[in-house]
Scaffold this active site. Structure first.
Site: not given
Length: 253
Positions: A50-53, A130
Site C-alpha cells: 500500500y502507498e502508505s508504506g 502516487g
C-alpha cells in the site's frame, strides 16, 4: 445468493486477473477488494503493498483509508515513503499496480485531477497521489472503473495526470513499465500488451454486446476477433466479498 452488483462483478473480474501475480501495489477501494479476494482465491502467495508504506499487508479488517492503522496489523514490513517509492516501486519489484481514474484514453493515460479547463474546472478531483510513480514503475497497471461511459472513456483527456509509456516516450522519457495492460469495467475488459498498442476490447460481461461497449466509449474502440465472455461470479466469490472482506459494504455499493 443475490445477483452480483456492478462493483462486485468488477472486483471479482479484477481478482481473477491477478492469478499468478507475485506483488501488487493496491489502492483503496475496489483495488483493495480485488487484491484481498485474489489473495483468498487465485493468488494465495500474493504480496499486497500500500502507498502508505505497508508491505505484505495482512489486515484483520477492511482499510477505509490509505493511512488506516488496520493495515499495519500483521504486515511484513512498514517502510517510509521515500524508501517505498525509491526502492520498492522504482526498483522494479511491483508486478501489478492497481489504479483508478476519472478519465482514461485509448493509450491508457489517466486523468484524476480536473474535469474541464485546468484554470476553471467544472470538477476538481483529488489528484494522483502516487499514481504517476505507479504508472512509471510497476511492470503492468490494472485500472478499475466503476462506470463505462463516454465521459470516462474519452478521446482526449481534460488533463493528463498519469502519462502512460507512449505519452512519456513522446516527451523523451522511457518508463520501466508497460503502462496500463488491463481496464476492468462493469461491461467487460479492455487490454493492451505493450507500448504502441491501443486498448482493445477482449472480454465481455455476459449479455453485453460489442455495440453497447463501443457506444459507451469516446473513441472508435478496437475489438478482438473473438472476445471471450466473462464467467459470472461464483457463490463462493460473492460470499467471500460480502461476509469476509466487506460485510459493512464500505466499497461494495
Amino acid at each position: 445468493m443475490h445477483p452480483a452488483t456492478s462493483s462486485e462483478l468488477v472486483s471479482v473480474v479484477a481478482a481473477r486477473e491477478l492469478a499468478g501475480t507475485g506483488t501488487v501495489f493496491a489502492g483503496i477501494g475496489l483495488p483493495t477488494l480485488a487484491a484481498s479476494l485474489a489473495h483468498r482465491t487465485v493468488a494465495p502467495d500474493l504480496e499486497i503493498v500500500y502507498e502508505s508504506g505497508v508491505c505484505g499487508a495482512h489486515p484483520d479488517g477492511l482499510p477505509e483509508t490509505i493511512a488506516d492503522a488496520v493495515l499495519v496489523t500483521g504486515a511484513e514490513a512498514v517502510l517510509d515513503v521515500p524508501t517505498l517509492f525509491g526502492s520498492v516501486l522504482q526498483g522494479g519489484t511491483i508486478d501489478v499496480g492497481f489504479l483508478g481514474a476519472a478519465q482514461i484514453d485509448r493509450w491508457g493515460n489517466l486523468n484524476s485531477s480536473v474535469i474541464g479547463d485546468w484554470h476553471a474546472p467544472r470538477v476538481r478531483l483529488p489528484g494522483p497521489g502516487g499514481a504517476t510513480e505507479v504508472m512509471a514503475g510497476a511492470d503492468a497497471v490494472f485500472v478499475v472503473m466503476r462506470r463505462h461511459d463516454p465521459r470516462s472513456f474519452v478521446d482526449e483527456l481534460d488533463f493528463c495526470t498519469s502519462p502512460g509509456p507512449d505519452r512519456a516516450l513522446a516527451d523523451g522519457v522511457r518508463p520501466a513499465g508497460r503502462g496500463v495492460t488491463r481496464v476492468i469495467t462493469d461491461l467487460g475488459v479492455l487490454s493492451r500488451d505493450d507500448v504502441g498498442r491501443e486498448l482493445t476490447l477482449t472480454a465481455l460481461r455476459r449479455g453485453v454486446r460489442v455495440e453497447r461497449v463501443r457506444a459507451a466509449t469516446g473513441w472508435l474502440l478496437r475489438v478482438a476477433a473473438d472476445p471471450v465472455t466473462l464467467a459470472d461470479p461464483t457463490d463462493a466469490e460473492l460470499a467471500t466479498l460480502r461476509t469476509e472482506i466487506d460485510p459493512g459494504r464500505v466499497y461494495l455499493r
